[in-house]
Design a protein around this motif. Structure first.
Motif, PDB file in Angstrom:
ATOM      1  N   UNK A  88       0.821  -1.207   0.000  1.00  0.00           N
ATOM      2  CA  UNK A  88       0.000   0.000   0.000  1.00  0.00           C
ATOM      3  C   UNK A  88       0.859   1.262   0.000  1.00  0.00           C
ATOM      4  N   UNK A  89       1.979   1.212   0.728  1.00  0.00           N
ATOM      5  CA  UNK A  89       2.866   2.369   0.768  1.00  0.00           C
ATOM      6  C   UNK A  89       3.445   2.653  -0.614  1.00  0.00           C
ATOM      7  N   UNK A  90       3.844   1.609  -1.331  1.00  0.00           N
ATOM      8  CA  UNK A  90       4.393   1.796  -2.671  1.00  0.00           C
ATOM      9  C   UNK A  90       3.346   2.382  -3.613  1.00  0.00           C
ATOM     10  N   UNK A  91       2.101   1.918  -3.494  1.00  0.00           N
ATOM     11  CA  UNK A  91       1.024   2.450  -4.334  1.00  0.00           C
ATOM     12  C   UNK A  91       0.768   3.917  -4.006  1.00  0.00           C
ATOM     13  N   UNK A  92       0.761   4.248  -2.728  1.00  0.00           N
ATOM     14  CA  UNK A  92       0.607   5.648  -2.334  1.00  0.00           C
ATOM     15  C   UNK A  92       1.697   6.513  -2.960  1.00  0.00           C
ATOM     16  N   UNK A  93       2.929   6.039  -2.898  1.00  0.00           N
ATOM     17  CA  UNK A  93       4.049   6.824  -3.413  1.00  0.00           C
ATOM     18  C   UNK A  93       3.980   6.972  -4.924  1.00  0.00           C
ATOM     19  N   UNK A  94       3.617   5.885  -5.631  1.00  0.00           N
ATOM     20  CA  UNK A  94       3.616   5.962  -7.093  1.00  0.00           C
ATOM     21  C   UNK A  94       2.468   6.832  -7.589  1.00  0.00           C
ATOM     22  N   UNK A  95       1.293   6.751  -6.929  1.00  0.00           N
ATOM     23  CA  UNK A  95       0.186   7.606  -7.366  1.00  0.00           C
ATOM     24  C   UNK A  95       0.452   9.069  -7.013  1.00  0.00           C
ATOM     25  N   UNK A  96       1.093   9.306  -5.875  1.00  0.00           N
ATOM     26  CA  UNK A  96       1.498  10.675  -5.541  1.00  0.00           C
ATOM     27  C   UNK A  96       2.478  11.197  -6.568  1.00  0.00           C
ATOM     28  N   UNK A  97       3.419  10.353  -6.993  1.00  0.00           N
ATOM     29  CA  UNK A  97       4.395  10.752  -8.006  1.00  0.00           C
ATOM     30  C   UNK A  97       3.715  11.088  -9.329  1.00  0.00           C
ATOM     31  N   UNK A  98       2.717  10.287  -9.705  1.00  0.00           N
ATOM     32  CA  UNK A  98       1.980  10.560 -10.943  1.00  0.00           C
ATOM     33  C   UNK A  98       1.270  11.904 -10.836  1.00  0.00           C
ATOM     34  N   UNK A  99       0.647  12.163  -9.700  1.00  0.00           N
ATOM     35  CA  UNK A  99      -0.034  13.435  -9.514  1.00  0.00           C
ATOM     36  C   UNK A  99       0.913  14.627  -9.613  1.00  0.00           C
ATOM     37  N   UNK A 100       2.068  14.518  -8.969  1.00  0.00           N
ATOM     38  CA  UNK A 100       3.055  15.606  -9.030  1.00  0.00           C
ATOM     39  C   UNK A 100       3.624  15.758 -10.434  1.00  0.00           C
ATOM     40  N   UNK A 101       3.840  14.641 -11.115  1.00  0.00           N
ATOM     41  CA  UNK A 101       4.362  14.701 -12.479  1.00  0.00           C
ATOM     42  C   UNK A 101       3.385  15.395 -13.419  1.00  0.00           C
ATOM     43  N   UNK A 102       2.102  15.038 -13.310  1.00  0.00           N
ATOM     44  CA  UNK A 102       1.091  15.668 -14.161  1.00  0.00           C
ATOM     45  C   UNK A 102       1.035  17.170 -13.896  1.00  0.00           C
ATOM     46  N   UNK A 103       1.079  17.559 -12.625  1.00  0.00           N
ATOM     47  CA  UNK A 103       1.043  18.980 -12.294  1.00  0.00           C
ATOM     48  C   UNK A 103       2.228  19.721 -12.905  1.00  0.00           C
ATOM     49  N   UNK A 104       3.429  19.121 -12.825  1.00  0.00           N
ATOM     50  CA  UNK A 104       4.615  19.780 -13.375  1.00  0.00           C
ATOM     51  C   UNK A 104       4.586  19.828 -14.905  1.00  0.00           C
ATOM     52  N   UNK A 105       4.062  18.785 -15.531  1.00  0.00           N
ATOM     53  CA  UNK A 105       3.933  18.797 -16.994  1.00  0.00           C
ATOM     54  C   UNK A 105       2.967  19.894 -17.431  1.00  0.00           C
TER      55      UNK A 105
END
Length: 224
Positions: A88-105
């Protein structure tokens, strides 16, 4: 007072869409999807890009945005979430990363200034002495239709029954021949598409900026 009630109903319906999409993937796949707000922002920005840059008709752009973000959600689930689902922690981190990546793009592509999306319907209606824009009323009506349609889909289709079965007992559902991995991808796509639809509906009367998904994500999480 009427304006407050109508505006409150509109924004409540939008938050309901976001919360339903959020709880759908959480209830079925047990995934806390922190990229959910990014799907919301992507819906709004996709409509803006298609209408402002490519001059696509607004309704066509809205449909493309919902379908496109839904497919992006499926890709995120298959490529990034599925290999990490046991943690669950890995999923939290990867989805958070996707969210931050989309925002920066979005920030790098469109800049930090607010963007304007044209209204799908023009004009205003007088309700008990208060002038309410037609776009807000459309957002309210469309949200209700989408939520009702999702309920009918879940309750009265074979795929909806399969999704409910996975959410209640994934192991028993697999023994009955329901492909859980495929269901997880479909649910992620539906969740992302609903979030994108919410972004499309509010884009004409709310600020469209790269970070627009953060506050709705927090509120959707609180609602869930």
């Amino acid at each position: 007072m009427i304006e407050i009630l109508v505006y409150g109903a509109v924004i409540s319906a939008i938050y309901a869409m976001l919360a339903v999409g959020f709880t759908l993937i959480f209830g079925v796949a047990r995934i806390l999807n922190l990229a959910h707000g990014a799907f919301y922002a992507l819906g709004a920005y996709t409509v803006y890009a298609l209408t402002a840059n490519l001059h696509v008709p607004l309704l066509v752009a809205a449909a493309i945005a919902v379908v496109g973000v839904g497919l992006f959600g499926v890709a995120v689930e298959r490529v990034l979430v599925r290999p990490l689902r046991r943690s669950q922690l890995a999923v939290l981190m990867i989805t958070l990363s996707v969210g931050l990546m989309v925002e920066q793009v979005l920030l790098l592509t469109f800049g930090s200034e607010a963007r304007n999306v044209p209204s799908m319907v023009e004009g205003a209606y007088e309700i008990l002495g208060a002038d309410i824009s037609a776009q807000r009323l459309l957002a309210l009506a469309a949200s209700i239709v989408i939520l009702a349609g999702l309920w009918l889909f879940m309750q009265h289709t074979r795929l909806g029954s399969a999704i409910l079965a996975i959410s209640q007992d994934a192991e028993a559902a697999r023994y009955m021949g329901i492909p859980s991995d495929r269901i997880y991808s479909i649910v992620m796509g539906i969740s992302a598409g609903i979030a994108a639809a919410a972004g499309v509906l509010v884009a004409p009367f709310q600020t469209v900026i790269p970070s627009m998904g953060l506050l709705p994500l927090v509120k959707a999480f609180s609602i869930v």
